[in-house]
Design an enzyme around this catalytic site. Structure first.
Site: not given
Ligand code: IFM
Length: 469
Positions: A165, A370
């Site tokens: 990200e 994710e």
């Molecule tokens: O916890 C975070 C993660 O580190 C990166 N993506 C989003 C998740 C939830 O906010």
């Protein structure tokens, strides 16, 4: 629609070093920007820090057994840069690398495929002191670090991810300041975005040279499924601006070797982009073996008319916008169900992103690296933790993945965020994303009902029904 996933599909859980490891000052680890930020009063809720987190550094073997019991066949984790290269320069320290070697060996011993992310936001503080991601040098430092980890673990890790990200690193870290290092300088944020892109490209180059030929390289983006509030030209233009700043600023150079022209025009008053050198774009556009997509909720935007002025944010609380050059855009809360983060539950955003990148990057396999939700989970009197909302969330999003596969998306895996409740950045331990509950007093782990539901899915490859009640 079929409820069966393709054979060989990766069923994983995901975590990140600073969110789970703890042991912040052990074995030669030095502070990262997140140590500094979390120890700065007022930056993280309740003053929470990752000093101990969920003590994964000491409970590694137990946590891997937990995954084995769930029957997942993959685990996405990140390497803490300051644990293996404390000053962000020079040779890596063996003690740091040993931890990840042991983790990977435990995983492989249980038939769980390691999926390694090099950068999940923990820049060594010394590199921030030297200017951080807005400085070009940081991209070269990142490539050097990638080489050390590649040389140390390339014999046992096949799947490598450069960045997690980068949008958050650049824009929450350097524009809105709600993430480390907490700067609020829009020009620096745009420079950071470019140097993250460059770091991705340089690290990819280095990794290809040190890893075996069958290594697979990827990057995990959090593209925004951004929607216009109405179809008016002004709202569609708001959508275009956010799409450029959230999505095309990364996929443009990474997939097509060019920044979007409209991004340059939208941000011309902030920077002239002279920090982009001609040869950078070829470096950034490295062939990837898959594209990681992190998705939680869509965004709805409109033109910031008087009625909606000032709603510039979609991420955390700051008077500074994370969207340089997009002051004319307002963000709206979509109607419907919300998670504990205040994010809307809308699996169609995930479907849309998977179909978008199927069209825009034909032939490039996709991975949901994710997806998950925070809820206020508490153990019941009998010690079990029931989280029906999370099961519904996961079911809906997995059905969206399945639908995208039916419609032609080449999705190869899904990683539930997160294995364990953990340090949720500026929210500290107040938001629980885990499939496994952690009692932060005792560090006791208790799989929630969603973990057991996910285990059925991982074991069969067939989407289970949502239990009633
Ligand atoms: O916890 C975070 C993660 O580190 C990166 N993506 C989003 C998740 C939830 O906010």
């Amino acid at each position: 629609m079929s409820d069966t996933f393709p054979p060989g599909f990766l069923w994983g859980t995901a975590t990140a070093a600073y969110q789970i490891e703890g042991a912040a000052r052990e074995n030669g680890r030095t502070p990262s920007i997140w140590d500094t930020f979390s120890h700065t009063p007022g930056k993280v809720a309740r003053g929470d820090t990752g000093d101990i987190a969920v003590d994964h550094f000491h409970r590694r073997a137990e946590d891997v057994r937990l995954m084995a019991d769930l029957g997942v066949n993959a685990y996405r984790f990140s390497v803490s840069w300051p644990r293996v290269q404390p000053t962000g320069r020079g040779p890596a320290i063996q003690r740091g690398l040993d931890f990840y070697r042991a983790l990977v060996d435990d995983l492989l011993g249980h038939g769980i495929e390691p999926v390694l992310t090099l950068y999940h936001w923990d820049l060594p503080q010394e590199l921030e002191a030297a200017g951080g991601w807005p400085e070009r040098e940081t991209a070269y430092r990142f490539a050097e670090y990638a080489r050390s980890v590649g040389e140390a673990l390339g014999d046992r890790v096949q799947r490598w991810t450069t960045l997690n990200e980068p949008w958050c690193s650049a824009f929450l870290g350097y524009a809105s300041g709600v993430h480390a290092p907490g700067r609020t300088d829009p020009a620096a944020a745009l420079r950071a975005a470019h140097h993250l892109n460059l770091g991705h490209g340089l690290a990819g180059q280095v990794l290809r040279s040190v890893l075996p030929a069958d290594a697979r390289l990827s990057v995990s983006l959090n593209p925004s499924a951004v929607r216009a509030r109405t179809q008016s030209p002004a709202d569609l233009d708001a959508r275009r601006r956010i799409d450029a700043l959230a999505n095309r600023i990364f996929t443009g150079p990474m997939l097509n070797g060019a920044y979007p022209e409209d991004l340059f025009a939208d941000t011309a008053r902030i920077t002239d982009w002279s920090f982009v050198h001609a040869a950078d774009l070829a470096t950034i556009r490295r062939p990837l073996d898959s594209l990681g997509i992190n998705y939680y909720a869509p965004a709805v935007v409109s033109a910031a008319t008087d009625e909606f002025a000032g709603r510039h944010d979609g991420h955390g609380e700051s008077e500074h916008s994370p969207w340089p050059g997009a002051d004319s855009v307002a963000f709206h809360q979509p109607p419907g169900e919300l998670t504990e983060m205040g994010w809307s539950v809308d699996p169609s955003g995930l479907y849309d992103l998977l179909m978008r990148y199927t069209r825009e990057a034909p032939g490039l396999p996709l991975m949901v690296t994710e997806n998950g939700a925070a809820y206020a989970d508490r153990p019941g009197a009998d010690g079990t933790v029931h989280d029906p909302d999370r099961i519904r969330y996961l079911h809906g999003h997995l059905a969206a993945v399945r639908r995208a596969i039916d419609d032609g998306a080449d999705v190869r895996g899904y990683f539930l965020w997160s294995l364990l409740d953990n340090f949720e950045w500026a929210y500290g331990y107040g938001k629980r994303f885990g499939a496994v509950h952690v009692d932060y007093e005792t560090q006791r782990r208790t799989p929630k009902s969603s973990a057991l539901w996910y285990a059925r899915l991982a074991g069969t490859g067939v989407l289970p029904e949502v239990p009633v009640g």
